[in-house]
Design a protein around this motif. Structure first.
Motif, PDB file in Angstrom:
ATOM      1  N   UNK A   1       1.403  -1.101  -0.544  1.00 43.07           N
ATOM      2  CA  UNK A   1       0.124   0.341  -0.467  1.00 43.07           C
ATOM      3  C   UNK A   1       1.194   0.811   0.265  1.00 43.07           C
ATOM      4  N   UNK A   2       2.064   1.298   1.201  1.00 44.08           N
ATOM      5  CA  UNK A   2       2.526   2.538   0.358  1.00 44.08           C
ATOM      6  C   UNK A   2       3.324   2.747  -0.561  1.00 44.08           C
ATOM      7  N   UNK A   3       3.456   1.614  -1.433  1.00 45.13           N
ATOM      8  CA  UNK A   3       4.550   2.549  -2.602  1.00 45.13           C
ATOM      9  C   UNK A   3       3.692   2.592  -3.291  1.00 45.13           C
ATOM     10  N   UNK A   4       2.514   1.741  -3.734  1.00 46.79           N
ATOM     11  CA  UNK A   4       0.984   2.260  -4.379  1.00 46.79           C
ATOM     12  C   UNK A   4       0.739   3.419  -4.469  1.00 46.79           C
TER      13      UNK A   4
ATOM     14  N   UNK B   1       3.042   0.675 -11.215  1.00 45.48           N
ATOM     15  CA  UNK B   1       4.050  -0.315 -11.024  1.00 45.48           C
ATOM     16  C   UNK B   1       4.621  -0.302 -12.429  1.00 45.48           C
ATOM     17  N   UNK B   2       3.919  -0.567 -13.160  1.00 41.81           N
ATOM     18  CA  UNK B   2       5.196  -1.142 -14.389  1.00 41.81           C
ATOM     19  C   UNK B   2       5.732  -0.216 -14.837  1.00 41.81           C
ATOM     20  N   UNK B   3       5.628   1.225 -14.264  1.00 41.12           N
ATOM     21  CA  UNK B   3       6.095   2.086 -14.866  1.00 41.12           C
ATOM     22  C   UNK B   3       7.390   2.573 -14.004  1.00 41.12           C
ATOM     23  N   UNK B   4       7.676   2.166 -13.067  1.00 44.16           N
ATOM     24  CA  UNK B   4       8.770   1.902 -12.233  1.00 44.16           C
ATOM     25  C   UNK B   4       9.616   1.358 -12.521  1.00 44.16           C
ATOM     26  N   UNK B   5      10.668   1.295 -12.606  1.00 45.67           N
ATOM     27  CA  UNK B   5      12.209   0.315 -12.823  1.00 45.67           C
ATOM     28  C   UNK B   5      12.833  -0.112 -11.703  1.00 45.67           C
ATOM     29  N   UNK B   6      12.797   0.378 -10.356  1.00 41.14           N
ATOM     30  CA  UNK B   6      13.364  -0.568  -9.373  1.00 41.14           C
ATOM     31  C   UNK B   6      12.653  -0.543  -8.292  1.00 41.14           C
TER      32      UNK B   6
ATOM     33  N   UNK C   1       9.655   7.892  -3.659  1.00 39.78           N
ATOM     34  CA  UNK C   1       9.873   7.816  -5.080  1.00 39.78           C
ATOM     35  C   UNK C   1      10.998   8.393  -5.609  1.00 39.78           C
ATOM     36  N   UNK C   2      12.041   8.158  -6.467  1.00 37.25           N
ATOM     37  CA  UNK C   2      13.708   8.046  -6.302  1.00 37.25           C
ATOM     38  C   UNK C   2      13.642   9.299  -8.094  1.00 37.25           C
ATOM     39  N   UNK C   3      13.549   9.838  -8.053  1.00 37.02           N
ATOM     40  CA  UNK C   3      13.805  10.655  -9.757  1.00 37.02           C
ATOM     41  C   UNK C   3      14.872  10.878 -10.090  1.00 37.02           C
ATOM     42  N   UNK C   4      14.930  10.990 -11.895  1.00 34.59           N
ATOM     43  CA  UNK C   4      15.947  12.587 -11.639  1.00 34.59           C
ATOM     44  C   UNK C   4      15.831  13.633 -11.472  1.00 34.59           C
ATOM     45  N   UNK C   5      16.755  14.610 -11.134  1.00 35.02           N
ATOM     46  CA  UNK C   5      16.695  16.728 -10.142  1.00 35.02           C
ATOM     47  C   UNK C   5      15.080  16.341 -11.126  1.00 35.02           C
ATOM     48  N   UNK C   6      14.509  17.115 -10.551  1.00 30.26           N
ATOM     49  CA  UNK C   6      12.811  17.340 -10.743  1.00 30.26           C
ATOM     50  C   UNK C   6      12.734  19.468  -9.926  1.00 30.26           C
ATOM     51  N   UNK C   7      12.515  19.994 -10.007  1.00 28.99           N
ATOM     52  CA  UNK C   7      13.002  21.403  -9.661  1.00 28.99           C
ATOM     53  C   UNK C   7      11.573  21.145  -8.546  1.00 28.99           C
TER      54      UNK C   7
ATOM     55  N   UNK D   1       6.524  -9.463  -5.164  1.00 29.25           N
ATOM     56  CA  UNK D   1       5.379 -10.325  -5.658  1.00 29.25           C
ATOM     57  C   UNK D   1       4.370  -9.519  -6.473  1.00 29.25           C
ATOM     58  N   UNK D   2       3.823  -9.083  -5.837  1.00 25.62           N
ATOM     59  CA  UNK D   2       2.172  -8.503  -6.114  1.00 25.62           C
ATOM     60  C   UNK D   2       3.147  -6.918  -7.175  1.00 25.62           C
ATOM     61  N   UNK D   3       3.230  -6.437  -6.457  1.00 24.01           N
ATOM     62  CA  UNK D   3       3.744  -5.438  -7.617  1.00 24.01           C
ATOM     63  C   UNK D   3       4.667  -4.942  -9.162  1.00 24.01           C
ATOM     64  N   UNK D   4       5.131  -6.434  -8.982  1.00 19.45           N
ATOM     65  CA  UNK D   4       5.865  -7.453  -9.742  1.00 19.45           C
ATOM     66  C   UNK D   4       7.224  -6.053 -10.763  1.00 19.45           C
ATOM     67  N   UNK D   5       7.637  -5.572  -9.913  1.00 15.41           N
ATOM     68  CA  UNK D   5       8.356  -4.150 -10.350  1.00 15.41           C
ATOM     69  C   UNK D   5       9.848  -4.724  -9.744  1.00 15.41           C
TER      70      UNK D   5
END
Length: 332
Positions: free
Chosen positions: A58-61, A71-76, A169-175, A94-98
């Motif tokens: 739930x925290x991930x979602x 989830x399918x749009x997350x890399x790791x 959620x960690x991404x490349x730098x965003x202002x 296993x539920x998230x499938x990432x």
């Protein structure tokens, strides 16, 4: 040369968080900032461990939903917990499938996962990584101490395992979002302690060592930060940490605090305070993160601490190695 230092020139961002917690965590002064709270310790699941996995899922979602992602749009997925072989994280994965890397730094996983997410982002190998950790009171207590049904009396040095999960959620730098600037990988330090009901004292030396190495390596001092927060040393461990830091020449502690000491608002019912891999994760990714977003904090140093014991080593009377990892987060 100070080893174990990490510097992220690309300044990866934490663009969203998700925090879930159990019913007793409503007593936390931070609870109004948690995203979801359950009325049942097991999250309406059959077992404690299944409830633990539900916290993670739930925290991930929630973190993903704030970005309007699935989830399918997350890399790791970079997560961990304290149960044998991290089974709640494994089942949640296993539920998230990432694509999943399970991480174990005990309660320091809240920071080690952020550092690994930042490293993958810095290397250009990740556009979106979910990083975090979790714990569930009943599952952890019976593994490392006593089943709650046993009703064992605990000393004042003991800490209460939090039922909570925190994900970022960690991404490349965003202002406009907090940035991961740098970090320090901790060393495993064993001072010969064997008492699983005094984790704060066992972990304090590792926290003090990482603090000094971070200051020396990144050429900073305590006055450079709005907040320096340790993970879950509790009242007893935090007092020892302050003494050890004082021996290193640190004399000002106005901007120091401890997530475990504060999690239940210094309620004596929780003895020395809170612990668990979800303790620091929940506080860092709600209270601290929100204050960064609001620019109430501009620069924070988070030092998560972990006791690297197992039920087997405890039963064999072995000592408790500990580790502390640090991450520096800024908001421009």
């Amino acid at each position: 040369m100070v080893k174990g230092l990490l510097t992220f020139s690309s300044k990866p961002s934490i663009v969203a968080t998700g925090v879930t917690a159990g019913p007793l965590e409503k007593k936390s002064p931070f609870s109004h900032q948690f995203d979801k709270m359950y009325e049942d310790e097991r999250c309406e699941m059959k077992t404690n461990e299944q409830g633990h996995a539900k916290l993670v899922e739930d925290a991930c979602m929630i973190a993903l939903s704030k970005l309007e992602k699935v989830p399918s749009q997350a890399d790791y997925l970079l997560i961990g917990d304290l149960v044998n072989q991290m089974t709640p994280s494994n089942f949640g994965a296993t539920t998230l499938g990432i694509p999943y890397i399970g991480l174990f730094s005990a309660c320091a996983t809240s920071v080690s996962s952020l550092l690994m997410g930042a490293l993958l982002t810095e290397a250009g190998m990740s556009k979106l990584a979910i990083a975090g950790s979790a714990s569930q009171h009943n599952a952890i207590e019976r593994q490392f101490r006593y089943p709650i049904e046993y009703g064992a009396q605990k000393a004042d040095t003991a800490q209460w395992t939090v039922t909570a999960a925190g994900m970022a959620a960690v991404t490349p730098h965003e202002n406009g979002f907090p940035s991961i600037e740098c970090g320090t990988i901790g060393k495993a330090i064993d001072m010969g302690m064997t008492d699983p009901l005094n984790m704060g004292a066992a972990m304090a030396p590792a926290a003090a060592d990482t603090l000094k190495r971070h200051f020396d390596g990144h050429q900073t001092s305590s006055t450079d930060y709005d907040l320096i927060m340790t993970g879950d040393l509790g009242k007893n461990g935090f007092a020892i940490f302050q003494k050890l830091a004082g021996n290193q020449g640190i004399t000002k502690f106005d901007n120091f605090s401890d997530a475990g000491m504060e999690f239940y608002g210094n309620n004596p019912d929780f003895m020395s305070g809170a612990s668990g891999a979800g303790c620091s994760a929940a506080v860092y990714l709600s209270e601290v993160y929100n204050k960064l977003v609001k620019k109430e904090y501009k620069r924070v140093l988070l030092i998560a601490t972990g006791a690297l014991l197992s039920p087997l080593t405890f039963q064999q009377g072995d000592t408790i190695p500990c580790v502390a990892h640090a991450v520096e987060i800024t908001m421009k």
